[in-house]
Motif scaffolding. Structure first.
Motif, PDB file in Angstrom:
ATOM      1  N   SER A 148      -9.553  -6.891 -32.948  1.00 44.26           N
ATOM      2  CA  SER A 148      -8.783  -7.386 -31.813  1.00 44.26           C
ATOM      3  C   SER A 148      -9.562  -8.471 -30.908  1.00 44.26           C
ATOM      4  N   TYR A 149      -9.037  -9.040 -30.292  1.00 46.43           N
ATOM      5  CA  TYR A 149     -10.080 -10.263 -29.638  1.00 46.43           C
ATOM      6  C   TYR A 149     -10.861  -9.714 -28.371  1.00 46.43           C
ATOM      7  N   SER A 176     -14.040 -11.079 -38.840  1.00 46.90           N
ATOM      8  CA  SER A 176     -13.052 -11.954 -38.248  1.00 46.90           C
ATOM      9  C   SER A 176     -12.469 -11.235 -36.950  1.00 46.90           C
ATOM     10  N   GLY A 178      -9.584 -11.973 -33.291  1.00 46.13           N
ATOM     11  CA  GLY A 178      -8.674 -12.863 -32.464  1.00 46.13           C
ATOM     12  C   GLY A 178      -7.299 -12.342 -32.534  1.00 46.13           C
ATOM     13  N   ARG A 179      -6.433 -13.091 -31.813  1.00 51.33           N
ATOM     14  CA  ARG A 179      -5.305 -12.785 -31.391  1.00 51.33           C
ATOM     15  C   ARG A 179      -4.208 -12.740 -32.727  1.00 51.33           C
ATOM     16  N   GLN A 180      -4.691 -13.364 -33.587  1.00 51.69           N
ATOM     17  CA  GLN A 180      -3.814 -13.492 -34.896  1.00 51.69           C
ATOM     18  C   GLN A 180      -3.792 -12.152 -35.479  1.00 51.69           C
ATOM     19  N   PHE A 181      -4.663 -10.867 -35.085  1.00 53.06           N
ATOM     20  CA  PHE A 181      -4.580  -9.763 -35.513  1.00 53.06           C
ATOM     21  C   PHE A 181      -3.664  -8.946 -34.469  1.00 53.06           C
ATOM     22  N   ASP A 182      -3.056  -9.233 -33.441  1.00 54.11           N
ATOM     23  CA  ASP A 182      -2.481  -8.567 -32.464  1.00 54.11           C
ATOM     24  C   ASP A 182      -1.273  -7.762 -33.167  1.00 54.11           C
ATOM     25  N   SER A 183      -0.668  -8.383 -34.008  1.00 50.95           N
ATOM     26  CA  SER A 183       0.494  -7.329 -34.632  1.00 50.95           C
ATOM     27  C   SER A 183       0.102  -6.271 -35.247  1.00 50.95           C
ATOM     28  N   THR A 190       2.807  -6.225 -28.469  1.00 54.69           N
ATOM     29  CA  THR A 190       3.495  -7.312 -29.466  1.00 54.69           C
ATOM     30  C   THR A 190       5.113  -6.548 -29.688  1.00 54.69           C
TER      31      THR A 190
END
Length: 419
Positions: A148-149, A176, A178-183, A190
């Motif tokens: 996560s970010y 890696s 970031g918020r692209q992994f929030d789900s 989310t």
């Protein structure tokens, strides 16, 4: 002195400098999800025989030990105690707690929620354990890691991955965040059904009843020389516990006995434990938390399937780093032993579902994919350092070496069709 021995020795020396400053008679487990990782109770021997070979590692983890996550609780307590001091109604124990809050401020020094020295040590040692469990597998190939970010989670990923890279110059480690992994890793923010349950769920009434019945006003009352409403005192008692439970991880002196009796402190842990259970696990109120982790379990299954089919393109490990809110629902969805207690009453939860067993600081699940000599695939699951014995839906034990096809079928059945 070989390289492995030097690494183990350096970690042991580091551990000696991080021994907790413990209270007399107060078990550290009563700090719940703020308890640092307990390496003393981990299994040191792998459960598979020499005719089986690790071919892949799936890993999902919570961040390591951190400072108190925010200054909100400290500020609220300090404001209350300052007001009492200005009116001459602060007791000697109240002044002691004010000094404790100053110590928290001084040590944290703006690093609210950050991974600390204890957390760094935890991740270094967890990386060392991973390489010891599958040394040949992790000697080469590619390990991929996502987080996560949130900075403490990113740092957790870096520390463990750095240890893997130290193990071998032939392994490639890619990271890696970031918020692209929030789900996948922050679905508790989310998934709309889950967010609504956290904010408006019926669990709140059950939790409030438990607090009103079981939390003593006495610890908070000891801070003042004047009468304060019982409800406010119970809330202050829980806030005091919230600060005290964070001290061992931050390397601050932990002396809850100044303000709490052991039963009073245990009751606070039971309330915090119950709240985690209601919010994050499968309870009488809802299974929405576990359902929200479905995408993460599906990702693990698909990655394991690729490893079983030999289609990993040189990847030897997939690592995911998140939060307590990430792993607690996932472990419930997987129905891991000790993590799934669907029909517990408020009074029975503390004896059957313990947050410090499910998600201590540095919590992790390692899934080791194995192949035997004829190419059949199995998995072994290591939760917080202990190899799990899994059972089939009809109650038969697989032991610690589980046919992947059978466990895969079970886990797919647990994923709701709506996810």
């Amino acid at each position: 002195m070989n390289a492995t021995f030097r690494r183990v020795l350096s970690l042991c020396i580091a551990a000696l400098s991080l021994l907790p400053i413990c209270a007399q008679g107060f078990p550290p487990q009563l700090n719940g999800t703020m308890m640092p990782y307990n390496f003393s109770s981990t299994d040191s021997i792998v459960p598979w025989s020499d005719d089986m070979k690790p071919v892949f590692i799936n890993y999902v983890a919570r961040h390591g030990a951190r400072y108190l996550s925010s200054e909100k609780k400290v500020e609220s307590l300090r404001h209350t105690l300052h007001d009492a001091d200005s009116t001459g109604t602060l007791s000697d124990k109240g002044r002691l707690f004010m000094r404790l809050l100053q110590s928290v401020d001084s040590v944290t020094d703006g690093n609210w929620g950050a991974l600390n020295a204890t957390g760094i040590y935890e991740e270094q040692r967890l990386g060392e354990e991973m390489t010891r469990i599958a040394p040949d597998l992790l000697a080469k190939g590619e390990a991929t890691a996502v987080s996560s970010y949130v900075p403490r989670v990113v740092m957790t990923m870096y520390e463990l991955c750095h240890q893997l890279a130290r193990h071998s110059t032939h392994i490639s480690v890619s990271t890696s965040e970031g918020r692209q992994f929030d789900s996948l890793l922050r679905y508790f923010t989310t998934d709309s059904a889950y967010v609504d349950y956290l904010e408006n769920g019926d669990w709140k009434a059950g939790y409030d009843r438990f607090v009103d019945t079981n939390i003593s006003a006495s610890p908070a009352r000891s801070l003042f020389t004047t009468d304060i409403p019982q409800g406010k005192l119970r809330k202050l008692t829980l806030d005091m516990y919230g600060v005290l439970q964070s001290l061992p991880a931050a390397r601050l002196e932990w002396q809850p006995e100044i303000w709490f009796s052991l039963p009073e402190y245990r009751a606070c842990w039971e309330a915090a434990n119950l709240k985690h259970y209601y919010q994050r696990s499968v309870s009488e109120y809802s299974s929405v938390a576990a359902a929200a982790s479905s995408a993460l379990l599906d990702d693990i299954i698909r990655t394991n399937d690729a490893a079983a089919a030999g289609k990993t393109d040189g990847k030897v490990a997939a690592l995911r780093f998140g939060h307590a809110e990430t792993v607690i629902p996932l472990f419930a969805l997987m129905r891991l032993p000790g993590c799934y207690y669907p029909e517990g009453s408020a009074e029975s939860v503390a004896s059957e579902w313990k947050d410090w067993e499910v998600s201590p600081l540095g919590a992790n699940l390692m899934i080791v994919m194995l192949k035997d000599r004829v190419g059949d695939t199995f998995v072994s699951l290591r939760l917080n350092g202990r190899w799990l014995t899994m059972t089939s839906p009809d109650g038969n034990s697989y032991g610690k070496i589980i046919p992947w096809s059978a466990l895969r079928k079970q886990w797919l059945q647990y994923i709701p069709t709506s996810h």
